[in-house]
Design an enzyme around this catalytic site. Sequence first.
Site, PDB file in Angstrom:
ATOM      1  N   GLU A 125       0.826  -1.210   0.000  1.00 23.40           N
ATOM      2  CA  GLU A 125       0.000   0.000   0.000  1.00 23.40           C
ATOM      3  C   GLU A 125       0.861   1.262   0.000  1.00 23.40           C
ATOM      4  O   GLU A 125       0.517   2.256  -0.656  1.00 23.40           O
ATOM      5  CB  GLU A 125      -0.946  -0.010   1.206  1.00 23.40           C
ATOM      6  CG  GLU A 125      -2.107  -0.969   1.076  1.00 23.40           C
ATOM      7  CD  GLU A 125      -1.713  -2.424   1.231  1.00 23.40           C
ATOM      8  OE1 GLU A 125      -2.436  -3.309   0.732  1.00 23.40           O
ATOM      9  OE2 GLU A 125      -0.651  -2.682   1.861  1.00 23.40           O
ATOM     10  N   HIS A 196     -11.425  -6.307   7.879  1.00 27.00           N
ATOM     11  CA  HIS A 196     -12.238  -6.068   6.681  1.00 27.00           C
ATOM     12  C   HIS A 196     -13.520  -5.316   7.027  1.00 27.00           C
ATOM     13  O   HIS A 196     -14.526  -5.448   6.325  1.00 27.00           O
ATOM     14  CB  HIS A 196     -12.589  -7.394   5.987  1.00 27.00           C
ATOM     15  CG  HIS A 196     -11.399  -8.153   5.506  1.00 27.00           C
ATOM     16  ND1 HIS A 196     -10.687  -8.992   6.325  1.00 27.00           N
ATOM     17  CD2 HIS A 196     -10.783  -8.181   4.301  1.00 27.00           C
ATOM     18  CE1 HIS A 196      -9.684  -9.526   5.648  1.00 27.00           C
ATOM     19  NE2 HIS A 196      -9.714  -9.045   4.422  1.00 27.00           N
TER      20      HIS A 196
END
Length: 392
Positions: A125, A196
Amino acid sequence: MVVRVSVQRAITRPERFRHFKPNVRFHSTTPPNARLNAPIDFSNHSLLHHSPDSLHADSAYPSSSPSTRQNLYQAVNGALRHALQSDQRTLIFGEDVHFGGVFRCTMGLATDFGSDRVFNTPLTEQGIVGFAIGVAAQGMRAIAEIQFADYVYPAFDQLVNEAAKWRYREGATGGNIGGLVVRMPCGIVGHGALYHSQSPEALFTHVPGLRVVMPRSPAQAKGLLLASIACNDPVIFMEPKILYRAAVEQVPNEAYELPLSKAEVVKEGKDVTVVSYGHPMYLCSSAITAAEKDLDISIELVDLRTLYPWDRETILKSVKKTGRAVVVHEAMMNAGVGAEVAATIQEGAFLTLEAPVQRLGGWATHMGLTYERFNVPDVTRIYDAIKRTVKY
């Protein structure tokens, strides 16, 4: 709510789950026959445009454009497709975006526009956002995807110390990294657990130089995403993943933009102002329907849409009219978007308030797999907050 346990978990720890039936699932659900916490029926929800006539009656959208019934991920895909078609400088990249991504938002784009413009990146990321800043600084329109908002933290330094400061640092040169959009799915789906299910938008609203946007519907997502791509500031574009397939409505086929930093008064009222954004807008709408019926009141519902810089004027105008405010978001309540909205209302509309501002958010704890729905505001909590402020 009802807590259910999965077969998979029962198999791995059978001694703990012998008394459970083998056909149940490991997540919390709404109880049967609930009066308030019933499942949201998106098929005819008033927050969505279910017919072309309804869409064309909304002045925010092109009045003459043909429309197509789309869900939210299809609307995002349509916005990205237009960006690629209209500007050869547009690049889309991230983990697995070449084949469409986890939620299929980039499906078909690599086939139609080539692997040099829509491509996969390594699983980094920090590298994704660092690369996005670099190509945006060279004049490209960089659209980066972070696979889940929960994964964005390694990129936090790049966003805060590089992307957010770029335009300020350039000063009179006029240099910017316009077109840099970092998309990320956020929020709960009922079984996402620790990694998540997070809603980290408040972390970015603290940073000058970034814009933070969260749509609630497909038509809104397309217009706000195209406006974000056209913006000369870097934009954090957060997509409530629970709505990717649930929210379906008519979306104009042609390109259009919705204004950033402009809230939408979704429903007018005179007794209470409810402020929210993203998925909780649907929960607020259900709570409002019940409260108006039970309490004989009229409630105004406002969608922030842009979380930073946000539309203070619209919120203060509404609260000065109603005298009461309830702020709702899924993210944790402590130091959240609601805290900033509530403080602004206290500063700018204090003399018109008839009751303290009510603030609802997720509890200050991590998201447990079984208990996601217990952790965030539901229709009952929102209804109770409305009732408290009316009865104060």
